[in-house]
Design a protein around this motif. Sequence first.
Motif, short mmCIF file in Angstrom:
data_model
loop_
_atom_site.label_atom_id
_atom_site.label_comp_id
_atom_site.label_asym_id
_atom_site.label_seq_id
_atom_site.Cartn_x
_atom_site.Cartn_y
_atom_site.Cartn_z
N GLU A 131 28.34 40.83 42.19
CA GLU A 131 28.35 40.11 40.91
C GLU A 131 29.79 39.91 40.45
O GLU A 131 30.55 40.86 40.32
CB GLU A 131 27.57 40.88 39.85
CG GLU A 131 26.07 40.84 40.10
CD GLU A 131 25.24 41.32 38.93
OE1 GLU A 131 25.80 41.97 38.02
OE2 GLU A 131 24.03 41.04 38.91
N LEU A 132 30.12 38.65 40.24
CA LEU A 132 31.49 38.31 39.81
C LEU A 132 31.39 37.47 38.54
O LEU A 132 30.33 36.91 38.24
CB LEU A 132 32.20 37.48 40.90
CG LEU A 132 32.29 38.11 42.30
CD1 LEU A 132 33.07 37.17 43.22
CD2 LEU A 132 32.93 39.48 42.24
N VAL A 160 33.48 46.79 51.13
CA VAL A 160 32.30 46.03 50.68
C VAL A 160 32.59 45.18 49.44
O VAL A 160 32.37 43.97 49.44
CB VAL A 160 31.12 46.99 50.41
CG1 VAL A 160 29.92 46.21 49.87
CG2 VAL A 160 30.74 47.75 51.68
N ALA A 161 33.10 45.82 48.38
CA ALA A 161 33.19 45.13 47.09
C ALA A 161 34.15 43.93 47.16
O ALA A 161 35.32 44.09 47.50
CB ALA A 161 33.64 46.10 46.02
N PRO A 162 33.68 42.73 46.84
CA PRO A 162 34.57 41.57 46.83
C PRO A 162 35.51 41.59 45.62
O PRO A 162 35.22 42.23 44.61
CB PRO A 162 33.61 40.38 46.73
CG PRO A 162 32.37 40.93 46.10
CD PRO A 162 32.29 42.37 46.46
N GLY A 163 36.64 40.92 45.75
CA GLY A 163 37.53 40.71 44.62
C GLY A 163 37.26 39.35 44.00
O GLY A 163 36.29 38.68 44.36
N PHE A 186 41.46 43.11 42.34
CA PHE A 186 41.46 43.72 43.67
C PHE A 186 40.77 45.09 43.62
O PHE A 186 40.74 45.72 42.56
CB PHE A 186 42.90 43.94 44.17
CG PHE A 186 43.73 42.69 44.23
CD1 PHE A 186 43.50 41.73 45.21
CD2 PHE A 186 44.76 42.48 43.33
CE1 PHE A 186 44.29 40.59 45.29
CE2 PHE A 186 45.56 41.34 43.39
CZ PHE A 186 45.31 40.39 44.38
N PRO A 187 40.28 45.57 44.78
CA PRO A 187 39.71 46.91 44.81
C PRO A 187 40.80 47.97 44.58
O PRO A 187 41.99 47.68 44.70
CB PRO A 187 39.15 47.04 46.23
CG PRO A 187 39.28 45.71 46.87
CD PRO A 187 40.29 44.94 46.11
N GLY A 188 40.37 49.20 44.28
CA GLY A 188 41.31 50.29 44.09
C GLY A 188 41.64 51.04 45.37
O GLY A 188 42.66 51.73 45.44
N PRO A 231 29.54 49.60 43.08
CA PRO A 231 28.19 49.60 42.50
C PRO A 231 27.92 50.71 41.49
O PRO A 231 26.86 50.71 40.88
CB PRO A 231 27.33 49.83 43.75
CG PRO A 231 28.16 50.70 44.62
CD PRO A 231 29.60 50.30 44.36
N THR A 232 28.85 51.67 41.29
CA THR A 232 28.47 52.80 40.44
C THR A 232 28.71 52.50 38.96
O THR A 232 29.38 51.53 38.61
CB THR A 232 29.23 54.09 40.84
OG1 THR A 232 30.61 53.92 40.56
CG2 THR A 232 29.04 54.38 42.33
N HIS A 233 28.20 53.39 38.11
CA HIS A 233 28.21 53.14 36.68
C HIS A 233 29.63 53.11 36.11
O HIS A 233 29.86 52.55 35.05
CB HIS A 233 27.39 54.21 35.95
CG HIS A 233 28.04 55.56 36.05
ND1 HIS A 233 27.97 56.33 37.18
CD2 HIS A 233 28.83 56.25 35.18
CE1 HIS A 233 28.65 57.46 37.00
NE2 HIS A 233 29.18 57.43 35.81
#
Lengths: 227, 227
Positions: free
Chosen positions: B116-117, B130-133, B142-144, B71-73
């Motif tokens: 948001e995808l 949390v963050a979906p791929g 994929f997430p980091g 979610p961050t900038h």
Amino acid sequence: MDAAIVTVGDELLTGDTENTNATWLCGTLDDRGVDVERVTTVPDRVSDIARVVNEYHAEYDAVLVTGGLGPTHDDVTMDAVAAAFGREVAPNEEALAWLEAEGGYAADDLATGTAELPVDARPLHNTEGVAPGAVVESCYVFPGVPDEMHAMFAGVAEEFEGERTYVESVETSEPESALLDRLSEVQERFEVSVGSYPGESVTLKVTATEPSEARRAAEWLDERVEA
Amino acid sequence: MDAAIVTVGDELLTGDTENTNATWLCGTLDDRGVDVERVTTVPDRVSDIARVVNEYHAEYDAVLVTGGLGPTHDDVTMDAVAAAFGREVAPNEEALAWLEAEGGYAADDLATGTAELPVDARPLHNTEGVAPGAVVESCYVFPGVPDEMHAMFAGVAEEFEGERTYVESVETSEPESALLDRLSEVQERFEVSVGSYPGESVTLKVTATEPSEARRAAEWLDERVEA
């Protein structure tokens, strides 16, 4: 000053070897104030290396290439860098002289190609090994063996110099999504950029070109996030 | 099948974080017989990520992107992948439903952008975070965070499948330059490719699509080089 790093080697692309050279070069260049904009690993293939070197040479102030120097059939980096600049490779007299004087090699004993560099390249002496490096315009070619690369880089380190930046870190137990308002505000109040890096806790890195600005922004944040 | 990996993050380009995700993905794809042709690290910047994703999508069978989700900038990867495919981003209903059902988040509590995808992307569930791929055409995002990335990759691993190769290693105390004749000969005699990797000793890696061919070539070499 900005730069791109090209690391060459099939052993990197199969995951057999960790790319410690990339991490080391990134950290060293960052300490010198140079912005690294790309790190790309390519196979031991002339066309791939040449294409990437060519693209990055057109785009960034410097290109640093590591790996694929030496006498074996999969050491094709010098051929590729030469191709990227439209040059031939040829035995480099200065590099041959070093190898004879310090390495104790007779020129005739060296495997074909060991001291072949792009024509008109500036040779870089390998104090820890055999294969010489080279500089062609703003493209620096180093060996892949870490000790050899570190020593060779040290000899040209002064040629890499950018605007120094200063980083302060703040740790918080809050999740990233809860921090958005304060991350926006700190970047409005101070001349800084802030990155957030989740792990067991979240690390906020405040970067500025003035050390006092980084420190003041970090203090501002530190007072406003949960420890 | 060939593939390119794009790792996103300023913290990689400053050398603050080792790129363990790249090494892990390279090793995992290699085990599945997929040829990784490029690994590129790019900054947290939409235009840079989009440009590299776009180029690699045109050139390789699959592109795997890690990092910059959240979610961050500075989490701009989904915007960039959307841009690379000429799409918008929008809240993904399936991802939101997972987060509500399993994460215990109410949709209204999630920070803007979390789910948001790119429009019409296939969402990938993040079982560890949390963050979906997402998958857009042949581009996998994929997430980091390594644990989240490994778990998410496991869910789609079957989609990566190439011709398996078999590798045998031979160690020798001889220098690379002395081995050239036997390296040429073994590649003429057998259907193999051979790489040589200098370290304290030299490791010769014999690769073939048939395990027996790799083994026979390694035995041939082993009898002809000094231990």
